[in-house]
Design a protein around this motif. Structure first.
Motif, PDB file in Angstrom:
ATOM      1  N   GLU A  27       0.754  -1.310  -0.038  1.00  0.00           N
ATOM      2  CA  GLU A  27      -0.053   0.035   0.025  1.00  0.00           C
ATOM      3  C   GLU A  27       0.985   1.451  -0.286  1.00  0.00           C
ATOM      4  O   GLU A  27       0.389   2.240  -0.576  1.00  0.00           O
ATOM      5  CB  GLU A  27      -1.015   0.099   1.363  1.00  0.00           C
ATOM      6  CG  GLU A  27      -0.305   0.045   2.467  1.00  0.00           C
ATOM      7  CD  GLU A  27      -1.516   0.156   3.509  1.00  0.00           C
ATOM      8  OE1 GLU A  27      -2.573   0.598   3.427  1.00  0.00           O
ATOM      9  OE2 GLU A  27      -1.211  -0.457   4.724  1.00  0.00           O
ATOM     10  N   ASP A  29       3.357   1.966  -1.595  1.00  0.00           N
ATOM     11  CA  ASP A  29       3.840   2.307  -2.893  1.00  0.00           C
ATOM     12  C   ASP A  29       2.968   2.899  -3.575  1.00  0.00           C
ATOM     13  O   ASP A  29       3.166   3.382  -4.775  1.00  0.00           O
ATOM     14  CB  ASP A  29       4.217   0.816  -3.696  1.00  0.00           C
ATOM     15  CG  ASP A  29       5.461   0.230  -3.107  1.00  0.00           C
ATOM     16  OD1 ASP A  29       6.277   0.822  -2.528  1.00  0.00           O
ATOM     17  OD2 ASP A  29       5.381  -0.972  -3.181  1.00  0.00           O
ATOM     18  N   HIS A  30       1.696   2.924  -3.133  1.00  0.00           N
ATOM     19  CA  HIS A  30       0.596   3.620  -4.187  1.00  0.00           C
ATOM     20  C   HIS A  30       0.174   5.045  -3.176  1.00  0.00           C
ATOM     21  O   HIS A  30      -0.800   5.448  -3.475  1.00  0.00           O
ATOM     22  CB  HIS A  30      -0.476   2.758  -4.119  1.00  0.00           C
ATOM     23  CG  HIS A  30      -0.344   1.500  -4.912  1.00  0.00           C
ATOM     24  ND1 HIS A  30      -0.644   1.180  -6.184  1.00  0.00           N
ATOM     25  CD2 HIS A  30       0.413   0.480  -4.501  1.00  0.00           C
ATOM     26  CE1 HIS A  30      -0.131  -0.055  -6.832  1.00  0.00           C
ATOM     27  NE2 HIS A  30       0.677  -0.280  -5.761  1.00  0.00           N
ATOM     28  N   ASN A  73      -5.958  10.133  -7.042  1.00  0.00           N
ATOM     29  CA  ASN A  73      -4.991   9.584  -6.368  1.00  0.00           C
ATOM     30  C   ASN A  73      -3.883   9.592  -7.376  1.00  0.00           C
ATOM     31  O   ASN A  73      -2.700   9.647  -6.691  1.00  0.00           O
ATOM     32  CB  ASN A  73      -5.577   7.831  -6.501  1.00  0.00           C
ATOM     33  CG  ASN A  73      -4.494   7.010  -6.082  1.00  0.00           C
ATOM     34  OD1 ASN A  73      -3.531   6.534  -6.810  1.00  0.00           O
ATOM     35  ND2 ASN A  73      -4.325   6.734  -4.646  1.00  0.00           N
ATOM     36  N   TYR A  74      -3.794   9.398  -8.805  1.00  0.00           N
ATOM     37  CA  TYR A  74      -2.785   9.634  -9.636  1.00  0.00           C
ATOM     38  C   TYR A  74      -2.303  11.134  -9.482  1.00  0.00           C
ATOM     39  O   TYR A  74      -1.196  11.144  -9.458  1.00  0.00           O
ATOM     40  CB  TYR A  74      -3.351   9.475 -11.061  1.00  0.00           C
ATOM     41  CG  TYR A  74      -3.758   8.207 -11.433  1.00  0.00           C
ATOM     42  CD1 TYR A  74      -3.285   7.009 -10.623  1.00  0.00           C
ATOM     43  CD2 TYR A  74      -4.614   7.944 -12.528  1.00  0.00           C
ATOM     44  CE1 TYR A  74      -3.872   5.623 -11.036  1.00  0.00           C
ATOM     45  CE2 TYR A  74      -5.069   6.391 -12.926  1.00  0.00           C
ATOM     46  CZ  TYR A  74      -4.627   5.669 -12.072  1.00  0.00           C
ATOM     47  OH  TYR A  74      -4.986   4.457 -12.458  1.00  0.00           O
ATOM     48  N   ARG A  77      -0.179  11.512  -6.175  1.00  0.00           N
ATOM     49  CA  ARG A  77       0.981  10.769  -6.344  1.00  0.00           C
ATOM     50  C   ARG A  77       2.185  11.341  -7.420  1.00  0.00           C
ATOM     51  O   ARG A  77       3.305  11.332  -7.149  1.00  0.00           O
ATOM     52  CB  ARG A  77       0.772   9.243  -6.873  1.00  0.00           C
ATOM     53  CG  ARG A  77       0.204   8.434  -5.791  1.00  0.00           C
ATOM     54  CD  ARG A  77      -0.652   7.250  -6.324  1.00  0.00           C
ATOM     55  NE  ARG A  77       0.477   6.358  -6.887  1.00  0.00           N
ATOM     56  CZ  ARG A  77       0.205   5.157  -7.569  1.00  0.00           C
ATOM     57  NH1 ARG A  77      -1.196   5.092  -7.847  1.00  0.00           N
ATOM     58  NH2 ARG A  77       1.134   4.454  -8.183  1.00  0.00           N
ATOM     59  N   LEU A 139       4.935   7.349 -11.772  1.00  0.00           N
ATOM     60  CA  LEU A 139       4.223   6.482 -10.961  1.00  0.00           C
ATOM     61  C   LEU A 139       4.810   5.072 -10.992  1.00  0.00           C
ATOM     62  O   LEU A 139       4.081   4.097 -10.403  1.00  0.00           O
ATOM     63  CB  LEU A 139       2.608   6.515 -11.200  1.00  0.00           C
ATOM     64  CG  LEU A 139       1.857   7.631 -10.355  1.00  0.00           C
ATOM     65  CD1 LEU A 139       2.305   8.964 -10.684  1.00  0.00           C
ATOM     66  CD2 LEU A 139       0.320   7.441 -10.730  1.00  0.00           C
ATOM     67  N   ARG A 142       2.360   2.223 -11.618  1.00  0.00           N
ATOM     68  CA  ARG A 142       1.473   1.264 -10.753  1.00  0.00           C
ATOM     69  C   ARG A 142       0.067   2.049 -10.800  1.00  0.00           C
ATOM     70  O   ARG A 142      -0.129   2.865 -10.154  1.00  0.00           O
ATOM     71  CB  ARG A 142       2.197   1.593  -9.290  1.00  0.00           C
ATOM     72  CG  ARG A 142       3.446   0.773  -8.843  1.00  0.00           C
ATOM     73  CD  ARG A 142       3.823   0.884  -7.619  1.00  0.00           C
ATOM     74  NE  ARG A 142       4.953  -0.049  -7.299  1.00  0.00           N
ATOM     75  CZ  ARG A 142       6.241   0.687  -6.880  1.00  0.00           C
ATOM     76  NH1 ARG A 142       6.207   2.015  -6.784  1.00  0.00           N
ATOM     77  NH2 ARG A 142       7.229  -0.115  -6.807  1.00  0.00           N
ATOM     78  N   SER A 145      -4.095   1.081  -8.318  1.00  0.00           N
ATOM     79  CA  SER A 145      -3.765   1.817  -7.032  1.00  0.00           C
ATOM     80  C   SER A 145      -4.412   0.978  -5.925  1.00  0.00           C
ATOM     81  O   SER A 145      -5.761   0.319  -6.120  1.00  0.00           O
ATOM     82  CB  SER A 145      -4.250   3.184  -7.192  1.00  0.00           C
ATOM     83  OG  SER A 145      -3.619   4.000  -7.994  1.00  0.00           O
ATOM     84  N   THR A 147      -6.264   1.445  -2.814  1.00  0.00           N
ATOM     85  CA  THR A 147      -6.950   2.221  -2.096  1.00  0.00           C
ATOM     86  C   THR A 147      -7.411   1.810  -0.835  1.00  0.00           C
ATOM     87  O   THR A 147      -7.284   0.725  -0.533  1.00  0.00           O
ATOM     88  CB  THR A 147      -7.996   2.734  -2.948  1.00  0.00           C
ATOM     89  OG1 THR A 147      -8.892   1.656  -3.315  1.00  0.00           O
ATOM     90  CG2 THR A 147      -7.466   3.475  -4.277  1.00  0.00           C
TER      91      THR A 147
END
Length: 274
Positions: A27, A29-30, A73-74, A77, A139, A142, A145, A147
């Motif tokens: 997790e 890593d995301h 989320n993207y 990150r 990213l 990845r 994701s 979440t």
């Protein structure tokens, strides 16, 4: 294969069910890069504008909330690893469009570049494609994701709740809380599993207060959770829930009235600074 927020590793484990341990192990890593909120990469005004633009597209195109959630989320990150020059606001809009484009592809949601063009900036498909590659590189590709959503079932199963209907209601309410909480800056520092646990505990306090203590203790007993982080996240989540309930009529109608996603989000940001 369409990406399922609740089943992020499915394509890698088609022949063998993955374990919850793999989710806990991966997790981090995301998440945005460490110290993102304290770095020069983070610009509160840029983030506020970017999320507002994503919400505008979500409502104008009637997108599923999961598409906007994945795009945000993207965005977080990417911004934590790649600084966006403040003197180039058009670049932020290109990043927003590219994040939405990637999220819609992951969710198999029909969405053309023309559908998500933002007023004042018209980008060619080739330009968006180049930015998508830049985002993918930052990213480390990845895109599936991890979440908070895949952790909900695990935490519910770890409790002593027997009523299937209550479990489903708790999951639905926790999901709603997670979607609403995704815009809160302070939550960026917490792991997805911690957010999921906090959302369920907050949902239980609202829906089944008589079982709140038992459910909180059961979830907090998970060895993969940090007790201090969980407590802080729960407090933040419950503060957000109470504020949402107190202003429910305003929030529910904001996108149908004269208010815009920008004004709603800005009001939320100002509230968090008080």
């Amino acid at each position: 294969m369409e990406f399922d927020l609740e089943d992020p590793l499915s394509c890698f484990k088609e022949q063998e069910a993955y374990t919850i341990t793999e989710l806990f192990a991966s997790e981090s890593d995301h998440m945005p890069a460490p110290n993102y909120l304290n770095s020069t990469h983070f610009r509160a005004s840029f983030r506020c504008e970017a999320i507002s633009l994503i919400l505008q597209v979500q409502f104008s195109c009637n997108l599923d909330p999961s598409v906007a959630y994945l795009a945000i989320n993207y965005l977080h990150r990417f911004m934590s690893r790649q600084e966006i020059p403040m003197e180039k606001p058009w670049l932020l809009k290109l990043v927003v469009i590219s994040c939405l484009s990637l999220a819609s592809k992951m969710k198999n949601t029909p969405l053309s570049i023309s559908d998500i063009q933002i007023e004042g900036c018209i980008f060619e498909s080739q330009t968006v494609g180049k930015m998508e590659l830049l985002i993918l590189g930052a990213l480390e590709w990845r895109m599936r994701s991890i979440t908070p959503f895949p952790f909900l079932h695990f935490f519910i199963s770890s409790t002593e709740l027997k009523d299937p209907s209550l479990k489903q209601v708790l999951k639905e309410q926790a999901t709603k809380i997670i979607f609403n909480a995704h815009n809160d800056i302070k939550l960026l520092e917490y792991k997805p599993s911690t957010i999921a646990a906090s959302a369920l505990i907050s949902a239980s306090r609202e829906l089944c207060p008589q079982q709140y203590t038992m459910l909180r203790a059961s979830i907090a007993a998970c060895e993969n959770l940090d007790e201090d982080s969980l407590t802080k996240c729960i407090d933040l989540m419950q503060e957000m829930v109470m504020w949402t309930e107190a202003n429910e009529s305003t929030i529910d109608t904001s996108f149908l009235s004269t208010e815009t996603p920008v004004s709603v989000l800005e009001r939320s940001i100002k509230r968090r600074r008080i």
